[in-house]
Every structure is written in C-alpha cells, then in structure tokens.
Design an enzyme around this catalytic site. Sequence first.
Site, PDB file in Angstrom:
ATOM      1  N   ASP A   1       0.849  -1.190   0.000  1.00 57.57           N
ATOM      2  CA  ASP A   1       0.000   0.000   0.000  1.00 57.57           C
ATOM      3  C   ASP A   1       0.881   1.235   0.000  1.00 57.57           C
ATOM      4  OD1 ASP A   1      -2.920   0.862   0.208  1.00 57.57           O
ATOM      5  OD2 ASP A   1      -1.940   2.142   1.683  1.00 57.57           O
TER       6      ASP A   1
HETATM    7  N1  LIG Z   1       3.074   3.452 -12.785  1.00 55.55           N
HETATM    8  C1  LIG Z   1       3.102   4.183 -11.642  1.00 55.55           C
HETATM    9  N2  LIG Z   1       2.176   3.914 -10.674  1.00 55.55           N
HETATM   10  C2  LIG Z   1       2.244   4.671  -9.552  1.00 55.55           C
HETATM   11  C3  LIG Z   1       3.186   5.702  -9.367  1.00 55.55           C
HETATM   12  N3  LIG Z   1       2.960   6.255  -8.138  1.00 55.55           N
HETATM   13  C4  LIG Z   1       1.925   5.580  -7.580  1.00 55.55           C
HETATM   14  N4  LIG Z   1       1.509   4.609  -8.436  1.00 55.55           N
HETATM   15  C5  LIG Z   1       0.408   3.652  -8.221  1.00 55.55           C
HETATM   16  O1  LIG Z   1      -0.527   4.235  -7.324  1.00 55.55           O
HETATM   17  C6  LIG Z   1      -1.208   3.173  -6.657  1.00 55.55           C
HETATM   18  C7  LIG Z   1      -1.181   3.471  -5.165  1.00 55.55           C
HETATM   19  O2  LIG Z   1      -2.418   3.071  -4.640  1.00 55.55           O
HETATM   20  P1  LIG Z   1      -2.583   1.796  -3.674  1.00 55.55           P
HETATM   21  O3  LIG Z   1      -3.857   1.996  -2.928  1.00 55.55           O
HETATM   22  O4  LIG Z   1      -1.328   1.529  -2.910  1.00 55.55           O
HETATM   23  O5  LIG Z   1      -2.736   0.527  -4.646  1.00 55.55           O
HETATM   24  P2  LIG Z   1      -3.890   0.207  -5.682  1.00 55.55           P
HETATM   25  O6  LIG Z   1      -3.593   0.880  -6.981  1.00 55.55           O
HETATM   26  O7  LIG Z   1      -5.228   0.435  -5.090  1.00 55.55           O
HETATM   27  O8  LIG Z   1      -3.647  -1.346  -5.956  1.00 55.55           O
HETATM   28  P3  LIG Z   1      -3.748  -2.550  -4.912  1.00 55.55           P
HETATM   29  O9  LIG Z   1      -2.347  -3.069  -4.745  1.00 55.55           O
HETATM   30  O10 LIG Z   1      -4.678  -3.552  -5.588  1.00 55.55           O
HETATM   31  O11 LIG Z   1      -4.325  -2.022  -3.607  1.00 55.55           O
HETATM   32  C8  LIG Z   1      -0.466   1.879  -6.979  1.00 55.55           C
HETATM   33  O12 LIG Z   1      -1.163   1.151  -7.964  1.00 55.55           O
HETATM   34  C9  LIG Z   1       0.865   2.390  -7.518  1.00 55.55           C
HETATM   35  O13 LIG Z   1       1.449   1.472  -8.419  1.00 55.55           O
HETATM   36  C10 LIG Z   1       4.144   5.942 -10.404  1.00 55.55           C
HETATM   37  O14 LIG Z   1       5.012   6.831 -10.319  1.00 55.55           O
HETATM   38  N5  LIG Z   1       4.062   5.153 -11.512  1.00 55.55           N
END
Ligand SMILES: Nc1nc2c(ncn2[C@@H]2O[C@H](COP(=O)(O)OP(=O)(O)OP(=O)(O)O)[C@@H](O)[C@H]2O)c(=O)[nH]1
Length: 196
Positions: A72
């Site tokens: 996360d």
């Molecule tokens: N490609 C990319 N993704 C980013 C970057 N910064 C943040 N993210 C994405 O932002 C999201 C952060 O949200 P989280 O709540 O941790 O995760 P999520 O997208 O909901 O995915 P889950 O692992 O299923 O919970 C993640 O999917 C990260 O990969 C970046 O610089 N590049």
Amino acid sequence: MKNSGELILASTSSARKALMDGLGLPYRTEAPGVDEHVAASLSAEEAVRSLAARKARAVHERHPGAWVLGADQLVEVGRDVLGKPQDRDAARGQLQRLLGHTHAIHTGVCLVGPGGRLTEAVETTRLTFFPVPPEELERYLDTGEWEGCAGSYRVEGQGQALLAKLEGDRTNVQGLPMLSVVRLFRQAGFTFFTRP
Ligand SMILES: Nc1nc2c(ncn2[C@@H]2O[C@H](COP(=O)(O)OP(=O)(O)OP(=O)(O)O)[C@@H](O)[C@H]2O)c(=O)[nH]1
C-alpha cells in the site's frame, strides 16, 4: 530448488505487476478486496504498513498454503496525506500541492508465508518537483498519467519531467520498493534464477 508454495501478488496494480514481472519469480495476482479505511490518527507510515498487511492477510486466508505479497502506498506533503485521485480535478489539486515542493512517498509491503508467518517493511522516497505554470500542469493532466496513481503522476513516465530531485528507491515510487521486496524474499528462503 523450487520455491515451496505458490506466490501471489495481492494487487490490482499494473505498476506492481510490471515490477514483479521484472523479478522473474513465477507468481499470479489476486485482488485483495479489502476496505482501505484506516484510523485518521495513524501516521502515513503506520497506515501503509497496516494496509499492506490487511491486503496480504486477506488473500492468504483464501490460500493458506501460499506466499502472499501485499502493498500500500500514500503520499505525504506537509500535513496532507494523498491517495489516488478520484478525477481530473482531484489530480489537479494534488499536483498543485506537490509542484515546487518536496514530498514523501511511503510504501508498505507485507509478505505472509504458509502458516501465516509475516514479514514487512515500509520504504520512503523523497521527491522534489519543479514549479510549473498552470498551462503546463493542464498539459500534464492531458497525458492521463494521473489515473490510478497516488500523487497523480508516473515517475517512470512523462511525469519525470516534473522531477527536480529524487532521494531513495525509485521503484518504491512506482509501487513496490524492490530492494525491500528482494530482502523479504531472500529472508523467506526464496531462490532466484531457477528454471520454471
Ligand atoms: N506506474 C506508476 N504507478 C504509480 C506511481 N505512483 C503511484 N503509483 C500507483 O498508485 C497506486 C497506489 O495506490 P494503492 O492503494 O497503494 O494501490 P492500488 O492501486 O489500489 O492497488 P492494490 O495493490 O490492488 O491495492 C499503486 O497502484 C501504484 O502502483 C508511479 O510513479 N508510476
């Protein structure tokens, strides 16, 4: 030597999947399907640690013989903690907070093994963004890179044109602190470069 038990990445994140693909371990993904609300009293680091464990444990309960990695991420700028923007207006607001300032990206990771043994880590990367004029911010929003990204930018994409300074693990910004992830896998006894 084959690693014991299947490996599951408890994530819907394409960026996390891309990072895991690079490591070359056989694995599959499964959505964690958890409520991501945490107490407002938690620090950003405590929140990502707690949520990474919640995601990993939720998938591990469905597959107790597997190894499960959850993660996360939150952005911290001043006293604000930012997640993923809901829409373009929210993404504009997030970037307006970040441009011309230094912010921290905190990512928690949690590895749960067969029998429930749990190891975890929280990694922080600090990023400083250039100040840019409103019309440039609108052009960056037009790239759509804000979608699905905590902080509304992609550090490996066109968003790197906003970046004046980065201190720490770059992959941590994308979604998985790979230095910590490799350490957790090695501590758990995983072997690398094996034939499938
Ligand atoms: N490609 C990319 N993704 C980013 C970057 N910064 C943040 N993210 C994405 O932002 C999201 C952060 O949200 P989280 O709540 O941790 O995760 P999520 O997208 O909901 O995915 P889950 O692992 O299923 O919970 C993640 O999917 C990260 O990969 C970046 O610089 N590049």
